[in-house]
Design a protein around this motif. Structure first.
Motif, PDB file in Angstrom:
ATOM      1  N   LEU A   1       0.825  -1.194   0.000  1.00  0.00           N
ATOM      2  CA  LEU A   1       0.000   0.000   0.000  1.00  0.00           C
ATOM      3  C   LEU A   1       0.867   1.255   0.000  1.00  0.00           C
ATOM      4  N   ILE A   2       1.921   1.227   0.829  1.00  0.00           N
ATOM      5  CA  ILE A   2       2.754   2.423   0.950  1.00  0.00           C
ATOM      6  C   ILE A   2       3.381   2.792  -0.385  1.00  0.00           C
ATOM      7  N   SER A   3       3.889   1.772  -1.106  1.00  0.00           N
ATOM      8  CA  SER A   3       4.592   2.084  -2.353  1.00  0.00           C
ATOM      9  C   SER A   3       3.668   2.781  -3.335  1.00  0.00           C
ATOM     10  N   ILE A   4       2.405   2.360  -3.390  1.00  0.00           N
ATOM     11  CA  ILE A   4       1.464   3.020  -4.308  1.00  0.00           C
ATOM     12  C   ILE A   4       1.063   4.379  -3.751  1.00  0.00           C
ATOM     13  N   ALA A   5       0.821   4.430  -2.430  1.00  0.00           N
ATOM     14  CA  ALA A   5       0.350   5.668  -1.818  1.00  0.00           C
ATOM     15  C   ALA A   5       1.363   6.802  -1.990  1.00  0.00           C
ATOM     16  N   VAL A   6       2.666   6.520  -1.763  1.00  0.00           N
ATOM     17  CA  VAL A   6       3.644   7.612  -1.852  1.00  0.00           C
ATOM     18  C   VAL A   6       3.745   8.142  -3.282  1.00  0.00           C
ATOM     19  N   VAL A   7       3.565   7.258  -4.253  1.00  0.00           N
ATOM     20  CA  VAL A   7       3.622   7.714  -5.642  1.00  0.00           C
ATOM     21  C   VAL A   7       2.507   8.725  -5.902  1.00  0.00           C
ATOM     22  N   VAL A   8       1.314   8.383  -5.443  1.00  0.00           N
ATOM     23  CA  VAL A   8       0.157   9.225  -5.739  1.00  0.00           C
ATOM     24  C   VAL A   8       0.173  10.494  -4.899  1.00  0.00           C
TER      25      VAL A   8
END
Lengths: 313, 320
Positions: free
Chosen positions: B251-258
């Protein structure tokens, strides 16, 4: 692969897997055995249908696992203790799902991120409701899930029922056609005067309904709930939709296929334990089966294209 | 407002990564407010350390997401776990094996990335499903390899990952170096232009001579290698590899991108925002922690904040 044959591969994969299970464990070929094999498939099938509703409108739902866990927690607490309040909470949750669909459409947000955020929210509420595993299944759900119909076990009846109802809803009704059209060509739907926002909210609400049903069934089977009970459903449901012949874009989905996809995934687990495969490899083998089926699908669709090419040429 | 005398400042405000850093600063101040300003240094050091892990995997995920809709790497957590597990078991606490251990971890990442790509290319499996099914295999491999035994990292390596260089945690230095290299690659190199072109219009990119398949292959491989590297660092940092150590990084990897302001539709990414998002994710959690909220409220707030930021920063609200 045309729509008519889209369903063929999921059916064949399920049949092959089922035959393999029966070969390894002939005693599974009974009323009791079948029920045991497919019992836990019912909530997975419902979650897969929920995911399919979202994929149908070209989005993806990363929160369905936590949402099912949340519904399970509500079912095991409020719906059991104060049924009216419990029902109100579940209905509010479905409305929240519709609101998310509307928000995603209005602000043109990426569904993958919003549902990711919602997965934190549902997970948080579930932890608040049930900090430690517990609760109890309402008697009527327990009775419903353990009912023993003559000849065919409950799990199979339920899956056929789910597939039938959603097939009529999505593939045969005018609303279903419109919903699939949103995935196929949003602009065309908007230009012919339909409110895409309402349709998207509707698709998300349907996903909410099936998510809630999935949570309720799960509690009926396990008799208690915890906040992490269905986390793996997110990935299982996506895999189930794709295994069932659905595609990520274009509103190309198949409700019957999705249910069969969910059954195949559930059966894969039992198959592997009958193979006496070390539990270390259970998850891995599920991944391998998924890859295998998709590889076979590629061969099918290539051959289909060749035939079409020959006809045209 | 449009005719502001401070165009330069406005220029910063309209940068997509501005909001992530502004929100991080707010969370930082709100946390310090509670302790009357004490412990600011420790909090910053902790934030910089933990954000490095999220930032490194986030950068890998960013490259993949830049490729456009449907491109996302769900195998990051499993790759992290597999690389961490294999490397720590191989090193077995021996100082002399630190470098070979690192190479092994990177090789795991290389292998995972190539496998992911081959599934996508040869079997035409949608990337989400391909990386998902592959992650099941990696996870099983990690379980089978050491059955959850926790093997301590070599002491020198553990000291390095928890140590600091003139006040800045070593991990942060590594994280920033990777970010700078990625920024140069993305913004200043031909390859970066190719990735963006792929994300904006794959067909146009192919017709104009971009080697699209090579671009996609390298992108997926670098995501996996960065994940493997993070797994190696995280396992050494936390005193051993655990089978669930990568879980939260999906989740974190996608969240930080967005949160960082990259377009989820692809073709438009920015590296500074990754660090902003990574800092924000950690600071929000520690702020909620220090205000005494339980796990439930913390999760709800984290989710709400992610959605609020995305709703405020993207979509129709932004004229870009």
């Amino acid at each position: 692969m045309s729509g008519r044959y889209r369903i063929l591969l999921p059916v064949i994969s399920l049949a092959v897997l089922l035959a393999a299970v029966f070969y390894l464990q002939p005693r599974a070929m009974s009323y009791f055995g079948l029920n045991l094999l497919f019992n836990l498939a019912v909530p997975i099938a419902l979650a897969t249908i929920a995911q399919m509703m979202i994929i149908m409108v070209n989005d993806i739902d990363l929160s369905i696992g936590t949402f099912v866990s949340f519904s399970a927690c509500v079912t095991a607490t409020f719906l059991n203790d104060t049924p009216l309040l419990g029902a109100a909470i579940l209905i509010a949750a479905i409305l929240a799902y519709a609101a998310i669909g509307a928000l995603i459409h209005l602000r043109e947000l990426p569904a993958i991120v919003v549902t990711l955020g919602m997965s934190f929210v549902w997970g948080g509420v579930a932890v608040l409701l049930l900090p430690s595993p517990g609760g109890a299944a309402p008697g009527w759900i327990r009775t419903l899930m353990t009912v023993k119909p003559p000849l065919v076990p409950m799990a199979v009846v339920a899956c056929v029922l789910i597939a039938g109802v959603t097939h009529v809803l999505i593939m045969r009704s005018s609303t279903g056609t419109l919903l699939r059209a949103v995935g196929g060509n949003t602009k065309a739907v908007a230009r012919s005067g339909w409110s895409v926002m309402k349709l998207k909210a509707g698709a998300y609400a349907l996903a909410g309904v099936f998510g809630v049903l999935s949570g309720m069934c799960l509690v009926g089977l396990t008799t208690s709930a915890d906040a992490n009970i269905a986390l793996r459903y997110t990935l299982l449901s996506i895999a189930g939709v794709i295994l069932g012949g659905g595609e990520f874009t274009g509103g190309k989905v198949s409700p019957v296929g999705a249910v069969i996809g969910a059954l195949t995934l559930a059966l894969a687990g039992s198959f592997l334990s009958f193979m006496r495969l070390s539990p270390d490899w259970q998850i891995g083998a599920q991944g391998a089966i998924l890859i295998l089926v998709l590889a076979v699908r590629l061969v099918f669709s290539r051959r289909g294209r060749k035939w079409k090419g020959a006809e045209n040429g | 407002m449009a005719k502001s005398p401070l165009p330069a400042m406005l220029g910063i405000v309209t940068r997509p990564w501005f909001w992530a850093f502004a929100a991080s600063a707010l969370a930082f101040i709100a946390t310090l407010y509670l302790s009357d300003g004490r412990g600011g240094g420790e909090l910053l050091a902790a934030a910089l350390t933990f954000a490095s892990f999220s930032a490194i995997v986030g950068i890998g995920q960013m490259f993949v997401i830049t490729l456009g809709p449907g491109n996302v790497d769900l195998s990051i957590p499993a790759t992290m776990t597999l690389a961490g597990t294999l490397a720590l078991k191989f090193m077995g606490g021996e100082t002399g094996l630190i470098v070979p251990g690192l190479l092994l971890a990177l090789a795991v990442g290389l292998g995972a990335g190539i496998f992911n790509y081959l599934l996508i290319r040869l079997l035409r499996i949608p990337p989400i499903i391909a990386t998902l099914s592959a992650s099941f295999l990696y996870q099983s491999l990690a379980i089978w390899w050491n059955r959850g035994l926790r093997i301590k990292p070599p002491e020198v390596l553990a000291d390095f990952t928890t140590g600091a260089l003139i006040g800045i945690p070593n991990l942060t230095v590594i994280g920033i170096l990777i970010a700078v290299v990625s920024w140069v690659v993305l913004e200043r190199s031909l390859f970066g232009r190719w990735i963006s072109a792929f994300g904006q219009n794959t067909r146009a990119a192919r017709l104009s001579g971009v080697p699209v398949e090579a671009v996609r292959a390298i992108t997926y491989v670098s995501s996996a290698v960065l994940a493997a590297f993070t797994g190696y660092l995280l396992a050494s940092f936390s005193g051993g590899a655990a089978l669930n150590m990568g879980t939260e990084y999906l989740l974190i990897s996608i969240a930080v991108v967005v949160i960082g302001g990259s377009s989820i539709a692809g073709g438009n990414s920015n590296v500074p925002g990754i660090w902003g998002g990574a800092l924000l994710m950690f600071l929000v959690v520690s702020m909620l922690n220090s205000y005494g909220f339980g796990a439930g409220v913390r999760l709800i707030m984290t989710g709400t904040i992610i959605i609020a930021i995305v709703a405020a920063a993207s979509g129709k609200g932004r004229s870009a």
